[in-house]
Design a protein around this motif. Structure first.
Motif, mmCIF file in Angstrom:
data_model
loop_
_atom_site.group_PDB
_atom_site.id
_atom_site.type_symbol
_atom_site.label_atom_id
_atom_site.label_comp_id
_atom_site.label_asym_id
_atom_site.label_seq_id
_atom_site.Cartn_x
_atom_site.Cartn_y
_atom_site.Cartn_z
ATOM 1 N N GLY A 105 0.824 -1.213 0.000
ATOM 2 C CA GLY A 105 0.000 0.000 0.000
ATOM 3 C C GLY A 105 0.853 1.256 0.000
ATOM 4 N N ASP A 106 0.269 2.298 0.542
ATOM 5 C CA ASP A 106 0.924 3.607 0.553
ATOM 6 C C ASP A 106 1.549 3.841 1.934
ATOM 7 O OD1 ASP A 106 1.620 6.256 0.495
ATOM 8 O OD2 ASP A 106 -0.292 6.959 -0.341
ATOM 9 N N PRO A 107 2.885 4.013 2.013
ATOM 10 C CA PRO A 107 3.521 4.224 3.324
ATOM 11 C C PRO A 107 3.026 5.481 4.040
ATOM 12 C CG PRO A 107 5.180 3.912 1.592
ATOM 13 C CD PRO A 107 3.846 4.022 0.910
ATOM 14 N N ALA A 108 2.390 6.398 3.267
ATOM 15 C CA ALA A 108 1.919 7.646 3.890
ATOM 16 C C ALA A 108 0.650 7.423 4.708
ATOM 17 C CB ALA A 108 1.666 8.696 2.806
ATOM 18 N N ILE A 109 -0.041 6.299 4.505
ATOM 19 C CA ILE A 109 -1.263 6.024 5.282
ATOM 20 C C ILE A 109 -0.844 5.448 6.631
ATOM 21 C CG2 ILE A 109 -3.404 4.669 5.365
ATOM 22 C CD1 ILE A 109 -3.467 4.793 2.305
ATOM 23 N N PRO A 110 -1.143 6.167 7.736
ATOM 24 C CA PRO A 110 -0.536 5.797 9.020
ATOM 25 C C PRO A 110 -1.190 4.634 9.759
ATOM 26 C CG PRO A 110 -1.865 7.782 9.273
ATOM 27 C CD PRO A 110 -1.945 7.401 7.827
ATOM 28 N N ASP A 111 -2.478 4.383 9.530
ATOM 29 C CA ASP A 111 -3.165 3.437 10.413
ATOM 30 C C ASP A 111 -3.607 2.156 9.722
ATOM 31 O OD1 ASP A 111 -4.977 4.611 8.834
ATOM 32 O OD2 ASP A 111 -6.271 5.392 10.422
ATOM 33 N N SER A 112 -3.030 1.862 8.554
ATOM 34 C CA SER A 112 -3.363 0.584 7.924
ATOM 35 C C SER A 112 -2.206 0.086 7.066
ATOM 36 C CB SER A 112 -4.633 0.704 7.080
ATOM 37 O OG SER A 112 -4.380 1.374 5.873
ATOM 38 N N TYR A 113 -2.162 -1.232 6.915
ATOM 39 C CA TYR A 113 -1.218 -1.888 6.014
ATOM 40 C C TYR A 113 -2.041 -2.626 4.961
ATOM 41 C CZ TYR A 113 2.432 -1.490 9.670
ATOM 42 O OH TYR A 113 3.332 -1.046 10.598
ATOM 43 N N ARG A 114 -1.494 -2.685 3.737
ATOM 44 C CA ARG A 114 -2.161 -3.455 2.686
ATOM 45 C C ARG A 114 -1.192 -4.533 2.217
ATOM 46 N NH1 ARG A 114 -6.391 -2.819 -1.187
ATOM 47 N NH2 ARG A 114 -5.795 -3.418 -3.303
ATOM 48 N N ILE A 115 -1.706 -5.748 2.112
ATOM 49 C CA ILE A 115 -0.890 -6.859 1.605
ATOM 50 C C ILE A 115 -1.694 -7.598 0.539
ATOM 51 C CG2 ILE A 115 0.519 -7.203 3.687
ATOM 52 C CD1 ILE A 115 -1.360 -9.559 4.391
ATOM 53 N N ALA A 116 -0.996 -8.358 -0.304
ATOM 54 C CA ALA A 116 -1.681 -9.208 -1.292
ATOM 55 C C ALA A 116 -1.102 -10.611 -1.152
ATOM 56 C CB ALA A 116 -1.466 -8.662 -2.691
ATOM 57 N N VAL A 117 -1.996 -11.597 -1.161
ATOM 58 C CA VAL A 117 -1.575 -12.978 -0.902
ATOM 59 C C VAL A 117 -2.032 -13.881 -2.033
ATOM 60 C CG1 VAL A 117 -1.679 -14.913 0.720
ATOM 61 C CG2 VAL A 117 -1.833 -12.562 1.580
ATOM 62 N N ARG A 118 -1.094 -14.611 -2.603
ATOM 63 C CA ARG A 118 -1.429 -15.596 -3.632
ATOM 64 C C ARG A 118 -1.695 -16.938 -2.955
ATOM 65 N NH1 ARG A 118 2.549 -18.606 -7.601
ATOM 66 N NH2 ARG A 118 0.973 -19.707 -8.807
ATOM 67 N N ARG A 119 -2.787 -17.569 -3.318
ATOM 68 C CA ARG A 119 -3.131 -18.870 -2.718
ATOM 69 C C ARG A 119 -2.320 -19.961 -3.398
ATOM 70 N NH1 ARG A 119 -6.844 -23.131 -2.859
ATOM 71 N NH2 ARG A 119 -7.900 -23.515 -0.876
ATOM 72 N N ILE A 120 -1.594 -20.728 -2.584
ATOM 73 C CA ILE A 120 -0.794 -21.834 -3.122
ATOM 74 C C ILE A 120 -1.400 -23.136 -2.595
ATOM 75 C CG2 ILE A 120 1.523 -22.854 -3.227
ATOM 76 C CD1 ILE A 120 2.654 -20.069 -2.965
ATOM 77 N N PRO A 121 -2.169 -23.853 -3.441
ATOM 78 C CA PRO A 121 -2.911 -25.027 -2.953
ATOM 79 C C PRO A 121 -1.999 -26.122 -2.401
ATOM 80 C CG PRO A 121 -3.603 -24.419 -5.192
ATOM 81 C CD PRO A 121 -2.405 -23.590 -4.863
ATOM 82 N N ASP A 122 -0.798 -26.278 -3.001
ATOM 83 C CA ASP A 122 0.088 -27.365 -2.553
ATOM 84 C C ASP A 122 1.253 -26.843 -1.711
ATOM 85 O OD1 ASP A 122 1.318 -26.007 -4.549
ATOM 86 O OD2 ASP A 122 1.927 -27.764 -5.718
ATOM 87 N N GLY A 123 1.060 -25.702 -1.079
ATOM 88 C CA GLY A 123 2.101 -25.143 -0.209
ATOM 89 C C GLY A 123 1.994 -25.686 1.203
ATOM 90 N N GLY A 124 2.548 -24.950 2.129
ATOM 91 C CA GLY A 124 2.558 -25.405 3.521
ATOM 92 C C GLY A 124 1.298 -25.070 4.294
ATOM 93 N N GLY A 125 0.309 -24.469 3.628
ATOM 94 C CA GLY A 125 -0.973 -24.187 4.286
ATOM 95 C C GLY A 125 -1.125 -22.743 4.735
ATOM 96 N N GLY A 126 -0.033 -21.992 4.774
ATOM 97 C CA GLY A 126 -0.104 -20.604 5.261
ATOM 98 C C GLY A 126 -0.951 -19.716 4.370
ATOM 99 N N SER A 127 -0.752 -19.842 3.048
ATOM 100 C CA SER A 127 -1.503 -18.954 2.151
ATOM 101 C C SER A 127 -2.988 -19.329 2.144
ATOM 102 C CB SER A 127 -0.920 -19.003 0.740
ATOM 103 O OG SER A 127 -1.095 -20.283 0.176
ATOM 104 N N ILE A 128 -3.285 -20.612 2.349
ATOM 105 C CA ILE A 128 -4.694 -21.031 2.400
ATOM 106 C C ILE A 128 -5.350 -20.424 3.654
ATOM 107 C CG2 ILE A 128 -6.226 -23.042 2.671
ATOM 108 C CD1 ILE A 128 -4.207 -24.618 0.972
ATOM 109 N N GLU A 129 -4.599 -20.467 4.757
ATOM 110 C CA GLU A 129 -5.126 -19.885 6.010
ATOM 111 C C GLU A 129 -5.329 -18.375 5.850
ATOM 112 O OE1 GLU A 129 -2.889 -21.497 9.292
ATOM 113 O OE2 GLU A 129 -4.021 -20.278 10.732
#
Ligand code: FAD
Length: 192
Positions: A105-129
């Motif tokens: 996201g924008d570092p200038a926004i003080p009270d929130s973070y933005r992230i994007a997560v790709r779902r990996i079906p055969d990964g370790g389960g973290g992205s699914i969670e």
């Protein structure tokens, strides 16, 4: 009383005279000036890396790339540590897994973070969670930390041009870098 306070109280004289010693007074003034200058430099420095644990709430969840199953999450909290492009946070999931996600996201926004997560079906389960998180869910995060800092031309970097290359979900840390590059007075962007 701190180290510098104690040493800044110059005695009247190094030889026991009651009049203030000119040399000591000059040394005292020089020391005070240097301390003030170093304070200004410390205030200008990058936000410190932090290992602080922060509780955040999922405020928004959007699917942003159907073909790759990518969601964007907006995480809100209070007094969030500042960050620079390239930074990521560690997310402690309810299962005990810890996964890293770049702040996009924008570092200038003080009270929130933005992230994007790709779902990996055969990964370790973290992205699914991560994909199973719903609006209102609470998560624990650590950081931000920056293992991928952008050096900016005109601010100590000899670089004269930017060239960003990103593939797939690897675009996430690049997005705030692009924003910073576009704001740079040295910018010369060529989009492809
Ligand atoms: C600094 C940083 C920033 C990141 N930023 C993002 C981001 O912005 N967005 C994002 O979606 N992800 C990001 N990631 C990746 C993220 O942390 C997770 O790894 C990802 O979400 C997958 O998690 P997972 O538990 O599903 O799979 P993981 O267990 O992390 O596995 C990921 C992939 O590696 C393979 N793998 C795992 N262990 C092994 C092994 N021992 N040998 C061979 N292959 C293995 C898995 O099969 C899978 O394909 C980032 C990672 C780091 C370190």
């Amino acid at each position: 009383m701190g180290f510098f306070d104690r040493y800044r109280q110059a005695p009247p004289s190094a030889f026991g005279r009651m009049r203030h010693d000119v040399v000591l007074c000059l040394a005292d003034a020089a020391l005070a000036g240097l301390w003030g200058l170093s304070g200004a430099i410390r205030r200008m420095a990058s936000p410190p890396e932090t290992d602080r644990t922060t509780a955040l709430t999922v405020a928004d969840r959007q699917v942003v790339a159907h073909d790759q199953d990518v969601i964007a999450l907006t995480l809100v909290g209070e007094h969030l540590p500042r960050w620079h492009p390239g930074a990521h946070i560690d997310i402690h999931l309810a299962s005990g897994l810890v996964r890293q996600y770049s702040l996009c996201g924008d570092p200038a926004i003080p009270d929130s973070y933005r992230i994007a997560v790709r779902r990996i079906p055969d990964g370790g389960g973290g992205s699914i969670e991560m994909h199973d998180l719903t609006v209102g869910a609470s998560i624990t995060t650590q950081g931000p930390r920056n293992a991928f800092p952008l050096t900016v031309p005109g601010y100590g970097s000899p670089a004269r041009r930017f060239r960003f290359i990103a593939g797939g979900i690897g675009i996430t840390p690049i997005l705030p870098m692009l924003r910073l590059a576009q704001q740079s007075p040295h910018r010369r962007l060529r989009r492809r």
